[in-house]
Design a protein around this motif. Structure first.
Motif, PDB file in Angstrom:
ATOM      1  N   HIS A 159      30.870 -39.632  15.900  1.00  0.00           N
ATOM      2  CA  HIS A 159      32.139 -38.938  16.134  1.00  0.00           C
ATOM      3  C   HIS A 159      31.876 -37.663  16.935  1.00  0.00           C
ATOM      4  CE1 HIS A 159      30.821 -37.385  12.066  1.00  0.00           C
ATOM      5  NE2 HIS A 159      31.027 -36.242  12.697  1.00  0.00           N
ATOM      6  N   ASN A 160      30.702 -37.616  17.604  1.00  0.00           N
ATOM      7  CA  ASN A 160      30.331 -36.509  18.478  1.00  0.00           C
ATOM      8  C   ASN A 160      30.531 -36.962  19.923  1.00  0.00           C
ATOM      9  OD1 ASN A 160      28.732 -34.821  20.223  1.00  0.00           O
ATOM     10  ND2 ASN A 160      27.639 -34.054  18.423  1.00  0.00           N
ATOM     11  N   LEU A 161      31.575 -36.451  20.581  1.00  0.00           N
ATOM     12  CA  LEU A 161      31.926 -36.930  21.916  1.00  0.00           C
ATOM     13  C   LEU A 161      30.848 -36.616  22.941  1.00  0.00           C
ATOM     14  CD1 LEU A 161      33.947 -38.333  23.714  1.00  0.00           C
ATOM     15  CD2 LEU A 161      35.111 -36.138  24.051  1.00  0.00           C
ATOM     16  N   GLU A 162      30.229 -35.448  22.844  1.00  0.00           N
ATOM     17  CA  GLU A 162      29.147 -35.096  23.766  1.00  0.00           C
ATOM     18  C   GLU A 162      27.996 -36.092  23.654  1.00  0.00           C
ATOM     19  OE1 GLU A 162      26.129 -31.320  24.779  1.00  0.00           O
ATOM     20  OE2 GLU A 162      27.631 -31.161  23.185  1.00  0.00           O
ATOM     21  N   GLU A 163      27.655 -36.451  22.431  1.00  0.00           N
ATOM     22  CA  GLU A 163      26.601 -37.428  22.183  1.00  0.00           C
ATOM     23  C   GLU A 163      26.999 -38.796  22.739  1.00  0.00           C
ATOM     24  OE1 GLU A 163      24.110 -37.409  18.443  1.00  0.00           O
ATOM     25  OE2 GLU A 163      25.552 -38.993  17.951  1.00  0.00           O
ATOM     26  N   GLN A 187      29.024 -39.460  25.196  1.00  0.00           N
ATOM     27  CA  GLN A 187      29.006 -39.440  26.662  1.00  0.00           C
ATOM     28  C   GLN A 187      27.590 -39.432  27.219  1.00  0.00           C
ATOM     29  OE1 GLN A 187      31.475 -35.943  27.143  1.00  0.00           O
ATOM     30  NE2 GLN A 187      33.283 -37.169  27.604  1.00  0.00           N
ATOM     31  N   LYS A 188      26.671 -38.822  26.487  1.00  0.00           N
ATOM     32  CA  LYS A 188      25.284 -38.765  26.946  1.00  0.00           C
ATOM     33  C   LYS A 188      24.578 -40.106  26.785  1.00  0.00           C
ATOM     34  CE  LYS A 188      20.834 -36.494  26.077  1.00  0.00           C
ATOM     35  NZ  LYS A 188      20.118 -35.472  25.277  1.00  0.00           N
ATOM     36  N   LEU A 189      24.824 -40.792  25.676  1.00  0.00           N
ATOM     37  CA  LEU A 189      24.041 -41.977  25.338  1.00  0.00           C
ATOM     38  C   LEU A 189      24.709 -43.293  25.719  1.00  0.00           C
ATOM     39  CD1 LEU A 189      22.778 -40.921  21.784  1.00  0.00           C
ATOM     40  CD2 LEU A 189      21.535 -40.793  23.958  1.00  0.00           C
ATOM     41  N   GLY A 190      26.019 -43.327  25.765  1.00  0.00           N
ATOM     42  CA  GLY A 190      26.720 -44.590  25.935  1.00  0.00           C
ATOM     43  C   GLY A 190      26.886 -45.030  27.379  1.00  0.00           C
ATOM     44  N   ASP A 191      26.627 -46.311  27.635  1.00  0.00           N
ATOM     45  CA  ASP A 191      27.025 -46.902  28.917  1.00  0.00           C
ATOM     46  C   ASP A 191      28.530 -47.154  28.899  1.00  0.00           C
ATOM     47  OD1 ASP A 191      24.339 -47.303  30.125  1.00  0.00           O
ATOM     48  OD2 ASP A 191      24.052 -48.630  28.423  1.00  0.00           O
ATOM     49  N   ARG A 192      29.032 -47.383  27.683  1.00  0.00           N
ATOM     50  CA  ARG A 192      30.454 -47.644  27.493  1.00  0.00           C
ATOM     51  C   ARG A 192      30.871 -47.059  26.154  1.00  0.00           C
ATOM     52  NH1 ARG A 192      32.710 -52.939  26.389  1.00  0.00           N
ATOM     53  NH2 ARG A 192      30.553 -53.678  26.456  1.00  0.00           N
ATOM     54  N   ILE A 193      32.061 -46.461  26.113  1.00  0.00           N
ATOM     55  CA  ILE A 193      32.587 -45.880  24.875  1.00  0.00           C
ATOM     56  C   ILE A 193      33.870 -46.603  24.504  1.00  0.00           C
ATOM     57  CG2 ILE A 193      33.367 -43.789  23.703  1.00  0.00           C
ATOM     58  CD1 ILE A 193      31.868 -42.160  25.810  1.00  0.00           C
ATOM     59  N   LEU A 194      33.935 -47.091  23.262  1.00  0.00           N
ATOM     60  CA  LEU A 194      35.138 -47.719  22.742  1.00  0.00           C
ATOM     61  C   LEU A 194      35.744 -46.788  21.699  1.00  0.00           C
ATOM     62  CD1 LEU A 194      33.818 -51.383  22.246  1.00  0.00           C
ATOM     63  CD2 LEU A 194      35.035 -50.431  24.230  1.00  0.00           C
ATOM     64  N   PHE A 195      36.966 -46.339  21.945  1.00  0.00           N
ATOM     65  CA  PHE A 195      37.636 -45.401  21.047  1.00  0.00           C
ATOM     66  C   PHE A 195      38.448 -46.181  20.023  1.00  0.00           C
ATOM     67  CE2 PHE A 195      36.863 -43.251  25.025  1.00  0.00           C
ATOM     68  CZ  PHE A 195      36.455 -41.974  24.647  1.00  0.00           C
TER      69      PHE A 195
END
Length: 217
Positions: free
Chosen positions: A189-193, A195-203
């Motif tokens: 639930h850390n958005l900075e994390e 964005q740094k680690l994910g190739d894709r983010i599913l909300f």
């Protein structure tokens, strides 16, 4: 390739998700209680959907009216939020737990390589209570990778770490992923994390995906 369709009635809402993961890091991002850990547990086989389909590299984990594939046959590495290390076992025994006694020399070499990569050689004879939070995280990650998984699930693995240790573990995860090249699902639930680690983010909110984001660069 991991393909997931899960329909499951939870206490306060219905979990209803569908997604796929290639050899990439996909982040499940959302507030606590939104269904993220339940998704991981269903993929790992610790719980099961009411309906749906879960398949990894053409191996069916779950299908309606078919007996679910047992946890130990799924080849899924799972790093729990609290690391779930056995307090009565040394670090070395924790790492080899689940691998079994009949592992090949090549498999042993792989485990030794992970131990060296994560820099925990000096911890092997210690017990979990004798090591720090960051060290526990690396031991738990080593244990998750020791079974040579085809999929890695990470449930808030960095939330209890201080900032410096968290950043170091981020780099180690990215390095390992570049070498292993397997699907990884990371819950945070850390958005900075994310964005740094994910190739894709599913909300996700209340059991449903409300948005997604492709990362570039």
């Amino acid at each position: 390739m991991l393909s997931v369709t899960i329909h499951k009635r939870l206490q306060h809402f219905d979990l209803d998700v569908q997604f796929s993961v290639k050899d990439e890091i996909v982040v499940l991002f959302g507030p606590s209680g939104s269904g993220k850990t339940t998704i991981l547990n269903n993929i790992a086989g610790l719980s099961h959907p009411d309906n749906g389909h879960i398949e990894l590299n053409k191996r069916i984990f779950f299908m309606k009216k078919q007996k679910p594939l047992p946890v130990q046959k799924r080849r899924v590495g799972y790093l729990f939020q609290d690391y779930a290390l056995f307090p009565h076992m040394t670090v070395e025994k924790n790492i080899y737990y689940g691998v079994g006694k009949k592992h090949s020399a090549d498999h042993s070499e792989t485990i030794r390589s992970i131990i060296e990569e994560l820099g925990i050689e000096h911890l092997l004879s210690k017990y979990p209570k004798q090591i720090s939070g960051g060290e526990k995280q690396r031991v738990a990650l080593t244990r998750a990778l020791a079974t040579k998984p085809q999929l890695l699930l990470l449930d808030e693995p960095f939330s209890a770490l201080d900032q410096a240790t968290r950043l170091q573990c981020h780099e180690q995860l990215l390095s390992l992923h570049s070498k292993w090249n397997i699907p990884i699902i990371l819950v945070t639930h850390n958005l900075e994390e994310a964005q740094k680690l994910g190739d894709r983010i599913l909300f996700i909110e209340r059991g449903k995906f409300i948005d997604s984001m492709e990362q570039t660069g």
